[in-house]
Design an enzyme around this catalytic site. Structure first.
Site, PDB file in Angstrom:
ATOM      1  N   LYS A  80       0.838  -1.089  -0.038  1.00  0.00           N
ATOM      2  CA  LYS A  80      -0.112  -0.163   0.051  1.00  0.00           C
ATOM      3  C   LYS A  80       0.664   1.262  -0.105  1.00  0.00           C
ATOM      4  CE  LYS A  80      -3.824   1.942   2.637  1.00  0.00           C
ATOM      5  NZ  LYS A  80      -4.659   1.722   3.647  1.00  0.00           N
ATOM      6  N   SER A 155      -9.667   1.801   2.847  1.00  0.00           N
ATOM      7  CA  SER A 155      -8.694   2.300   2.023  1.00  0.00           C
ATOM      8  C   SER A 155      -7.720   1.579   1.349  1.00  0.00           C
ATOM      9  CB  SER A 155      -8.247   3.403   2.670  1.00  0.00           C
ATOM     10  OG  SER A 155      -7.077   3.015   3.642  1.00  0.00           O
ATOM     11  N   SER A 179      -9.876  -0.831   7.065  1.00  0.00           N
ATOM     12  CA  SER A 179      -9.204  -0.372   5.713  1.00  0.00           C
ATOM     13  C   SER A 179      -8.579  -1.600   5.295  1.00  0.00           C
ATOM     14  CB  SER A 179      -8.158   0.577   5.555  1.00  0.00           C
ATOM     15  OG  SER A 179      -8.918   1.857   5.565  1.00  0.00           O
TER      16      SER A 179
HETATM   17  N1  GLN Z   1     -13.097   4.371   6.269  1.00  0.00           N
HETATM   18  C1  GLN Z   1     -12.460   4.575   7.571  1.00  0.00           C
HETATM   19  C2  GLN Z   1     -12.149   5.885   7.449  1.00  0.00           C
HETATM   20  O1  GLN Z   1     -12.201   6.616   6.549  1.00  0.00           O
HETATM   21  C3  GLN Z   1     -11.077   3.540   7.908  1.00  0.00           C
HETATM   22  C4  GLN Z   1     -10.117   4.029   7.172  1.00  0.00           C
HETATM   23  C5  GLN Z   1      -8.965   3.205   7.507  1.00  0.00           C
HETATM   24  O2  GLN Z   1      -9.091   2.235   8.102  1.00  0.00           O
HETATM   25  N2  GLN Z   1      -7.986   3.551   7.110  1.00  0.00           N
HETATM   26  O3  GLN Z   1     -11.651   6.535   8.592  1.00  0.00           O
END
Ligand code: GLN
Length: 495
Positions: A80, A155, A179
């Site tokens: 990532k 994400s 994510s």
């Molecule tokens: N969707 C959640 C957020 O936008 C979690 C994102 C993540 O785990 N990095 O904060």
């Protein structure tokens, strides 16, 4: 035939490399071919380092030839794009870091390299990991291989798609509120968020430091265990990583789940959950029961309903502090066309950050500001304690908890972009786990209307072994993980 090689699991590929039936260069070439063919439609990758990868693969072949192999020698991996890679740009899918080339490797990257893995490149993500669909990437959205008109989750959407579409053998993601698990569920692969402190975050670009964890995205549970063996463990560079010894996670795959006590908390069957997801979940739990687990459907974790609100105070508050460092001076983008140093800083942040990141910074700055701190941040921290205690109490009675990973199947690209709360709700089942700091895994648990459904297993702190054991037993008894997304460009995607 070569293209087929990138479909292999890590364990199978390790076996074939070891017995010299395939070479690391062949395997890497196959993955790169697949990547070039599929990624023009899927857009999982931000940066592909083909030349470096082939050089690393040759090195792996030399190591194999002289009997100096490690756990992942010659295995192609995708990272990532929020984990630092020395000499390879690390963008966080943000204009702010579009040209940022780190001078060092994140600890997880160094560990993968040390274990002989071949890095193919960096995966697309929501900007600074803020989002649930990979649509908040400043560059381009990533598409779900099961239906190109739908999101892959986020994400870590690029990391999940790269694995699901066989562009690599496994990948790394990060998980602050879901994510890793949510995109794993949306793409029908395995994703583990380890216990807070189990894996070093040194070199992970910080989003919300009390919640962030790095973990594997893999084609099956056995691979997940193998990758955990490599990345878990103490790191003097990350003071939040714990010093406890790391078990051999692959050993947890050897045992069945007879007699394990599993609780199904009713609060995770939320309003708005799709009927197909609920049906798949009920069938999955029934399968766990057939395998000998003792199921309790009558579990209640009443504070779950406050988790989303607490998360959207805590995570943006920490983000607003962490993102203060992007001032145009120290890292990344700098807006030069300004009349003063203050204006340069303002414009750097105005043009360098996308709308979701700005929304988080504003939310967090507000929640932390004088006069509001007690009402928001402090209160959210108190809720956090209650949620953590509730999990502690549940784990006195149960070996693990079972929930859906998401209340819905993958949604359409664009569908939730104008409605942040709808987007935030995509993580309603995953973010309580980060608030509590406990581990959780998502495994493929069927399909609803042809789209993937993930099952989430939640464990005690440092109880990853039990999760892998349950996930593996379930996987052995089902065939979901063997089902492949249609190849992009094939007739299955026509129309
Ligand atoms: N969707 C959640 C957020 O936008 C979690 C994102 C993540 O785990 N990095 O904060």
């Amino acid at each position: 035939m070569t293209e087929e090689l990138s479909r292999l699991s890590v364990r199978k590929a390790v076996g074939l490399l070891g017995s010299r039936q395939i070479s690391a260069v062949e395997l890497t070439t196959a993955a790169l071919e697949r990547l070039h063919q599929a990624d023009s439609l899927l857009h999982a990758m931000v940066t592909v380092t083909a030349d470096d990868a082939l050089a690393q693969a040759s090195e792996a072949d030399r190591a194999i030839g002289s009997g100096r192999t490690s756990a992942l020698t010659g295995i192609p991996v995708v990272i990532k794009d929020n984990m630092c890679t020395r000499g390879v740009r690390t963008t966080c899918s943000s204009r702010m870091l579009e040209n940022f080339v780190p001078p060092f490797d994140a600890t997880v990257v160094a560990r993968l390299k040390g274990a002989g893995a071949v890095i193919l490149g960096k995966a697309n993500m929501d900007e600074f990991a803020m989002g649930s669909s990979t649509e908040h990437s400043a560059f381009f959205p990533t598409h779900n291989p099961w239906d190109l008109s739908r999101v892959p989750g986020g994400s870590s959407g690029g990391s999940a798609v790269a694995v699901a579409a066989d562009e690599c053998l496994f990948s790394l993601g990060s998980d602050t509120g879901g994510s890793i698990r949510q995109p794993a569920g949306f793409c029908s692969i395995v994703g583990l968020k380890p216990t807070y402190g189990r894996v070093s975050r040194y070199g992970l670009v910080a989003f919300a430091s009390s919640l962030d964890q790095i973990g594997p995205l893999t084609k099956d549970v056995g691979d997940c265990a193998l990758v955990m063996n490599v990345i878990a463990g103490h790191d003097p560079c990350d003071s939040t990583s714990v010093a406890d010894s790391v078990p051999d996670y692959t050993r947890s795959l050897e045992r069945d789940i007879r007699g394990l006590r599993l609780g199904v908390p009713r609060e995770y069957f939320v309003a708005g959950m799709q009927a197909g997801v609920e049906a798949a979940m009920r069938a999955a739990v029934a399968r766990l029961e057939e395998l000998g687990a003792i199921i309790d459907w009558d579990v209640s974790l009443p504070h779950t309903r406050y988790a989303l609100a607490a998360y959207y105070i805590i995570a943006p508050s920490e983000a607003s502090a962490n993102l203060a460092r992007y001032d145009g001076v120290k890292y990344g983008y700098c807006h030069m066309d300004a009349g003063s140093v203050w204006q340069a800083m303002e414009r750097t942040r105005q043009f360098g950050f996308g709308p979701e990141v700005k929304r988080r910074i504003m939310l967090g700055t507000y929640a932390l500001s004088a006069g509001y701190y007690e009402a928001y941040y402090l209160k959210a921290q108190k809720v956090r304690t209650l949620i953590r205690r509730e999990f502690d109490a549940a784990f006195q009675k149960y070996d693990a908890l079972v929930t859906p990973t998401s209340p819905t199947v993958p949604f359409r690209i664009g569908e939730r972009l104008d409605d942040p709360v709808q987007m935030y709700l995509a993580d309603v089942c995953t973010l309580p786990i980060n608030i509590a700091g406990v581990p959780a895994i998502s495994v493929p648990a069927g399909f609803a209307g042809g789209l993937p459904v993930g099952m989430q297993l939640i464990g005690k702190p440092f109880g990853e072994e039990v999760l892998l054991r349950i996930a593996h037993s379930y996987e052995q008894a089902t065939s979901w993980h063997n089902m492949k997304a249609p190849a992009p460009g094939s007739l299955d995607h026509a129309g």
